[in-house]
Structures are given as structure tokens and as C-alpha cells.
Design an enzyme around this catalytic site. Structure first.
Site, PDB file in Angstrom:
ATOM      1  CG  HIS A  79      -0.596   0.358   2.489  1.00 58.67           C
ATOM      2  ND1 HIS A  79      -0.287  -0.552   3.459  1.00 58.67           N
ATOM      3  CD2 HIS A  79      -0.446   1.566   3.067  1.00 58.67           C
ATOM      4  CE1 HIS A  79       0.040   0.072   4.576  1.00 58.67           C
ATOM      5  NE2 HIS A  79      -0.043   1.356   4.360  1.00 58.67           N
ATOM      6  CG  ASP A 216       0.154  -3.989   2.712  1.00 58.61           C
ATOM      7  OD1 ASP A 216       0.821  -3.535   1.766  1.00 58.61           O
ATOM      8  OD2 ASP A 216      -0.648  -3.298   3.365  1.00 58.61           O
ATOM      9  N   GLY A 643       2.193   5.741   9.108  1.00 59.95           N
ATOM     10  CA  GLY A 643       3.586   6.172   8.922  1.00 59.95           C
ATOM     11  C   GLY A 643       4.516   5.033   9.314  1.00 59.95           C
ATOM     12  CB  SER A 645       2.504   1.859   6.487  1.00 60.42           C
ATOM     13  OG  SER A 645       1.215   1.814   6.977  1.00 60.42           O
TER      14      SER A 645
HETATM   15  N1  ASP Z   1      -2.390   0.702   7.646  1.00 61.12           N
HETATM   16  C1  ASP Z   1      -2.093   1.850   8.383  1.00 61.12           C
HETATM   17  C2  ASP Z   1      -2.095   3.068   7.532  1.00 61.12           C
HETATM   18  O1  ASP Z   1      -2.564   3.013   6.455  1.00 61.12           O
HETATM   19  C3  ASP Z   1      -0.908   1.719   9.245  1.00 61.12           C
HETATM   20  C4  ASP Z   1      -1.358   2.132  10.589  1.00 61.12           C
HETATM   21  O2  ASP Z   1      -1.913   3.219  10.698  1.00 61.12           O
HETATM   22  O3  ASP Z   1      -1.179   1.380  11.532  1.00 61.12           O
HETATM   23  O4  ASP Z   1      -1.662   4.121   7.871  1.00 61.12           O
END
Ligand code: ASP
Length: 709
Positions: A79, A216, A643, A645
Site C-alpha cells: 500500500h 502487504d 507512517g 506502515s
Molecule cells: N495501515 C495503516 C495506515 O494506512 C498503518 C497504521 O496506521 O497502523 O496508515
């Protein structure tokens, strides 16, 4: 008396646990990490005088990542690379849907607009920054003086360190500021992405959810100029050699193993008061979640027209869906835990303590009340400010027009007086972002979203009117006017837009383009709002600085600052939790689970090949001995936020065992309050990453490069 004592203990405990988590580099030495399970020296982890793990950690355009080869190979999330994968995709060459693997360096795809930063050093500059303010300044002047001083420091440091990027980050609001110096790489390329049905398996249905079965991850690479300096994309550039390469550990981890993360958490708000939380809970988040839901529905309907059209909307839909679900999770969690009331109770105890001592009462007696008053003020015109905030953002053409006009005004100013986006160090990136925005422009959806915002603006109560919009549009003329807007604009032409940068405000105002004309009309409203925000920030800076002081005294403890996009460490264990009565969530999911969850229907439509390999138990060397399958997702009690991520999850020896990408639904409220009971984050297990690369994709080249084959 007894009750008060108990309440104070609960209060202290809640802070002692809840406040801990995302440690800045300056705090790491205070932690006894060895006692927690770390098996390497602290200097192997962070060493300002030598090479350490942090040299192998990077920030990838707001996400986190890690270097896993001498040739600048980066592991991050699918992502995080999504925009780059999407930008490289067409309906004929659909990398997003089918996956991508550049089998040679030449085939790697430039990820336009992506940057990579590596933290080089940091230094406390609080005294220098705060020397810019004086008692005779107005509140807004204080904010501006701090901004200007920070920009001066940045400009000077960057001049002294060619090729590096500097940033002054506010740690404790209005109180402490730290200068960070980063290596900054501008040529980033896409190397590998799994197909959507692996990289985004479960889609929005599973987003923010455990148990999770999403692969991911993606692989990117950073490049530099042949002379070693950071440079924009060029075919002559060479792979970047990181100072430190993380060791990938194919053996992975087990339940209860010690793990830690070094990464770039975005923002948390744990030091804010109940007034802030109340505003978020009752006003801002519900508004944004509903607005985004509406926009997502509209864009999804249009996306059904064809794949090329869908590709133009995918990033927008994904971004908004992510935020929307996160906010819904937060709203649910805040309600369930009665968090606003809890914060208020904590503040009542603090107030009692303040009032029990004459000296404190004199200095801090009205701090909480004054913060509350500012939020009352914010609430009084919240609808107007929310609409203002989302108005230009609703239309690619209006946001482009606004940037052009704002830019024409900013570019006339001295560099350190400009908004960040227009400082000479940022201008090229700002233009690049506009180009990328225009690349995804699609007239019919742009018009629908924009129309909705105009209607919302027209519906504002009399006391909060957005007059500039009312002057142009009425409920009856919107459609005719908008048809005219879209038929008579040249802002869809990227070259034309780029030419407009450099023109004076007067020249822009003369151009007969409806979007530019509207931008000129609404500009003063944004200026006024900006001035009000600076004034509020000036006031809140002083109040929050005081609040932290008195809170420290009350609790006899030190805190760590909220996350602010700077490098942090968090540690914990691979651990499950009880999301509800009598339900325990085990912290490791497997490939068997992926196969089980596969229905063949989007978003649970794993590739046939994957299902076949799973059913045939072709696990290779990535099998978990006790679970008898390939681990896919891992869960842990580390403290993370957006962040984080893409962050490497590291084992006790500092080796890479996973890539963090999400949190469980209950943990969306981490940003306001952390708890051992429900705060759980999620990574894709390195064994699944390697299994997908190896057994599913046959990407031997990458395994060899990472040193695992
Ligand atoms: N998946 C989250 C995001 O898109 C990551 C997180 O916030 O823990 O920011």
C-alpha cells in the site's frame, strides 16, 4: 480521600502505560532493552558515532522502509508503493492487478514523486527556536516567528550540507524542537509488487482487521547520481549503497518473542486535552467519515465504466477508505471506552492538584480552562472551517488553480517567509505533485465531488457563510455554471499549468479561466483562516507547554513526545488479545488461512496458482514447524500508527522478521490512547514475503540479492 487516592493511582497508571511507546532516539538509552529481550548492544541499534541499525531504516514518502541489499533494495508495503504501481499500470499492462517483477535493473519503473530519507543526525534546537519569540508579540506573530526561525535553521543547515535535507520538528507542543538531518534520495524505482489479490487480499473488508491474510509488501530501489550525490531520475543513475543492510531472517518469530520496530510513526495526540478529543469525536471525525463515504460511493460508481477510468480513481478511493474506516474504528473505540469522559476525569484530578498549591494555582490555575475556551471557539465555526478545508481538495482543477494563485503570491516573498510548499527547496516537488494530480483528473467525477462541496457550502448557516461561493453559485445555477467551468478551462493541460508558475498574482487574476477566477475569489478566506489558526496555535503553544510542565510535576514522571513523523523505536512481543468476551485472537495467521478465506470473489480472490500451491502444501523452507503452514500475518503489542506502515519488524538480534502494515480495529484509537489490552499492530510475516517471492513468483534474483538464497 481514599477515593481520590485510588483515582490518582488509576490516573498515574493509565499515563504510565498509555504514554509509553514511541521513543525518540534521544530516549532510547534510558530503556533497559536487554532486560526486555534485546540480544544486541544498544550501540548496534543506534550509534551516533558509527554504523547501526538506524542507518538501514528509511522513510519512503511518508511510509517506513528498510534496506535489504547493498544495491539499495528497499522492503516496504504494497500500500506504500500503491501509487507507483498504479501510475505504471494501464488496462493492457495492469501491474496493480497482475503484479510486477523487474527482472533486470533496466526494467525497474521510476516511482515519480517518491523520495527516500535516512536519518543522519539530530540536535535539540529548542533554545534557538524559542529565542525568536518575545513577550510583546501577538499570538499569531509568535507562531510566525517560530516558523520563520525553523525555516532559517533548515536553510542554513542545508546550505552547509549539500544534498541533505533538514527539518525542525516540534516534539512537545510550544516547548521542544529538534533539528533532524536526513540523506534524501529522489530517484526511487519499483522492483516488485505482488498481484492485488495477494498484496491487498481482503481489501477494505479486512483493512484494520485481525485475523489478517494480506501480503502487504513490495520491493523498491533507491538510486543516486554516478558521483554519489542524490539526483532526480536519470537512466545514468546508479543504485544507492546504504550504510547498513538489514539481515533478513527467514526463520521468523514465534508467539511471545521479543520484537522491535524502528520507523516513522505519523501523528499521535495523547498529550492533547479532553477538549481536543471531544472536538474530534463529536465534530471532525464523523463529518470527514461521512464526507469520504459519499465521495467513495460516487467514485466507485464512475469507476465501473472501465479499467482505465477505475485506475484514475483507485488511489483516491483507497486513501479515503483507509481514513474513513480508521475514523469509524476510532469513533467506536472512543465511545466504548468513554474516553472523552475519562480524559475529563483525569483533568479534574489534575486541576484539584493544581488548586491545592498556591504557587501552582497562580501559574497553572487557568491553563485547562483556557485550552477549553479555544476549542469552544473552534467548535463555534467548525462547519465553515471543515468545508473550507475540504473545498479545494474536492476538485483536482480547483486545487491546481488554488496552488497556482497561492504560488504566485508566495513566490514574491523572501524564501523563509514562504509557505513550505513554495520554498525553493520544495517548489519542484510541489509542481511534480500537481502533475501527478492532473494525471488522475477525470472530469465527471471531479465535477460530481466539486458540486457536492458547493452545495455543502451553500447550505452553511447564515452565521458561517462562505460568501465567495454564494456570490458565484446558487442552488439553481450550479449545473449550468459547472458545465461552463469544465468546458472553458485549460488547467487540464500540464504544460500550460507549469507555465503559469512564475506569473504574478495580477497576471493570474487576468486569465479568463473559471477555476483560476474562483481561486482568486476564495483565496482571502483561506488567508483569514490561516491567520486565525496561527493565532490559536500561538495561544495553544503556550498553554500546552505549561500543561506538560505541571503534568510532569503532578505525576513525578517524564513523558515522551507524541509521534511527529520522526524516527522512533517501539518494542514489545508477538502477542494475541481478547477482542471480546470469551474470544482470544492467536497472533499468527497462515497460508492455510488464506486458502480457507478465498471465495474467488473480490476481495477474497487469491490467484489460482497460490491456492493450488497452498493446497499442495508447497511451503518450501518457509513452513512454521508447529503450525505446519507458512505464517502470513503476525500480531504484536508494539505501539504504532500511520507512517509505521512499511517498518521492519526486528527480532531480538535486530534481524528482519516482518513488515508492519496495519493495526487491529480496536487499536485505531492508539492515536489518542494506548493500552496493552487492545493495542495490537499487524505485520506481514517475512516467511510469507519470501514464500511469495520464491515459491509463488520465482523471483530468485531478489532472494539472492537479499542474501537468503
Ligand atoms: N495501515 C495503516 C495506515 O494506512 C498503518 C497504521 O496506521 O497502523 O496508515
Amino acid at each position: 480521600m481514599k477515593k481520590t487516592f485510588i483515582t490518582i493511582i488509576i490516573f498515574l497508571l493509565s499515563f504510565a502505560i498509555a504514554e509509553e511507546g514511541m521513543y525518540p532516539l534521544s530516549e532510547i538509552h534510558k530503556l533497559d532493552l536487554k532486560a526486555k529481550g534485546l540480544q544486541i548492544e544498544l550501540t548496534d541499534l543506534y550509534n551516533p558515532n558509527g554504523i547501526s541499525l538506524i542507518d538501514g531504516i528509511c522513510n519512503v514518502s511518508g511510509c517506513s522502509g528498510s534496506f535489504v541489499s547493498e544495491k539499495g533494495l528497499i522492503l516496504t508495503n504494497h500500500h506504500c508503493a500503491y501509487r507507483a504501481i498504479k501510475n505504471a499500470s494501464t488496462s493492457e499492462n495492469d501491474y496493480l492487478e497482475n503484479g510486477f517483477h523487474a527482472k533486470s535493473f533496466e526494467n525497474e519503473v521510476p516511482a515519480r514523486g517518491y523520495t527516500v530519507r535516512i536519518t543522519e543526525s539530530y540536535r535539540d534546537v529548542s533554545e534557538e527556536v524559542l529565542s525568536a519569540i518575545s513577550d510583546d508579540m501577538s499570538l499569531a506573530e509568535r507562531t510566525k516567528a517560530i516558523e520563520r526561525k525553523s525555516k532559517e535553521i533548515i536553510t542554513q543547515v542545508e546550505a552547509e550540507n549539500p544534498g541533505k535535507r533538514a527539518s525542525v520538528s516540534e516534539m512537545f507542543i510550544g516547548k521542544t524542537y529538534v533539528l533532524f538531518i536526513y540523506s534524501y534520495l529522489k530517484d526511487v524505482r519499483l522492483v516488485y509488487a505482488p498481484p492485488r489479490s495477494i498484496g491487498n487480499f481482503g481489501g477494505e473488508t479486512d483493512n484494520w482487521i485481525w485475523p489478517r491474510h494480506t501480503g502487504d509488501f513490495s520491493v523498491m530501489r533507491a538510486y543516486i547520481a554516478p558521483d554519489g550525490s542524490p539526483a532526480d531520475y536519470s537512466p545514468d543513475n546508479i543504485p544507492y549503497t546504504p550504510k547498513k543492510v538489514l539481515k533478513v531472517a527467514p526463520e521468523g518469530v514465534n508467539e511471545e518473542d521479543f520484537v522491535f520496530i524502528l520507523g516513522y510513526p505519523g501523528r499521535t495526540y495523547r498529550h492533547r486535552t479532553s477538549h481536543f478529543l471531544d472536538y474530534e469525536y463529536n465534530i471532525r471525525m464523523p463529518y470527514v467519515a461521512d464526507l469520504y463515504q459519499w465521495q467513495i460511493n460516487a467514485m466507485e460508481e464512475i469507476s465501473a465504466e472501465g479499467r482505465d477510468i477505475a485506475l484514475k480513481h483507485l488511489s483516491k478511493i483507497k486513501g479515503r477508505s483507509n481514513v474513513m474506516k480508521n475514523y469509524r474504528g476510532k469513533l467506536l473505540g472512543i465511545g466504548r471506552l468513554d474516553l472523552v469522559e475519562k480524559k475529563m476525569a483525569e483533568e479534574r484530578e489534575l486541576q484539584k492538584y493544581i488548586e491545592s498549591k498556591r504557587k501552582l494555582k497562580k501559574e497553572y490555575g487557568t491553563v485547562l480552562q483556557e485550552i477549553g475556551d479555544i476549542y469552544e471557539d473552534i467548535k463555534a465555526t467548525a462547519e465553515f472551517s471543515l468545508i473550507l478545508g475540504y473545498f479545494t481538495y474536492s476538485s483536482d482543477l480547483l486545487s491546481t488553480a488554488y496552488r497556482i494563485y497561492e504560488g504566485s503570491i508566495e513566490l514574491k516573498k523572501e524564501d523563509v517567509e514562504r509557505e513550505y510548499a513554495y520554498m525553493s527547496r520544495n517548489l519542484e516537488m510541489t509542481k511534480k505533485k500537481i502533475s501527478l494530480t492532473l494525471q488522475d483528473f477525470y472530469a465527471s467525477s471531479d465535477k460530481i465531488l466539486f458540486r457536492d462541496m458547493i452545495e455543502r457550502a451553500l447550505d452553511l448557516p447564515e452565521s458561517q457563510r462562505f460568501q465567495a461561493v454564494g456570490d458565484v453559485f446558487t442552488k439553481d445555477n450550479i449545473d449550468t455554471k459547472l458545465n461552463n467551468y469544465y468546458a472553458n478551462t485549460n488547467l487540464t493541460d500540464d504544460d500550460y499549468v507549469m507555465e503559469l508558475f512564475g506569473k504574478t498574482p495580477e497576471e493570474i487574476a487576468e486569465i479568463d479561466d473559471p477555476f483560476l477566477q474562483l481561486a482568486v475569489k476564495i483565496y482571502p478566506y483561506y488567508q483569514k483562516q490561516k491567520e486565525i489558526s496561527k493565532e490559536r496555535k500561538g495561544a495553544l503553544d503556550q498553554l500546552y507547554a505549561k500543561l506538560i510542565d505541571v503534568k510532569k510535576e503532578f505525576m513525578g514522571a517524564d513523558f515522551i513526545p507524541d509521534a511527529n513523523r520522526t524516527l522512533r523505536l517501539t518494542y514489545g512481543n508477538i502477542r494475541g488479545y481478547y477482542p471480546k468476551d470469551a474470544t482470544y485472537y492467536y497472533p499468527i495467521t497462515t497460508l492455510d488461512g488464506v486458502v480457507e478465506k478465498t471465495t474467488g470473489e473480490f476481495p477474497f480472490d487469491s490467484p489460482d496458482k497460490l491456492v493450488k500451491l497452498g493446497k499442495q502444501k508447497k511451503f518450501g523452507k518457509y513452513v512454521h514447524p508447529e503450525l505446519g503452514s507458512v505464517p502470513v500475518g503476525i500480531l504484536y503489542n508494539m505501539d504504532t500508527t500511520g507512517g509505521n506502515s512499511g517498518s521492519a519488524v526486528l527480532n531480538a538480534k535486530g534481524e528482519l522478521v516482518g513488515i508492519n502494515f496495519d493495526r487491529a480495529y480496536e487499536a485505531t484509537i492508539n492515536d489518542f490512547a494506548w493500552s496493552e489490552a487492545y493495542s495490537r499492530s499487524i505485520a506481514v510475516d517475512i516467511r510469507y514475503v519470501l514464500w511469495v517471492l520464491d515459491v509463488y513468483s520465482g523471483a530468485d534474483d531478489l532472494l539472492v540479492e537479499m542474501g537468503v538464497n
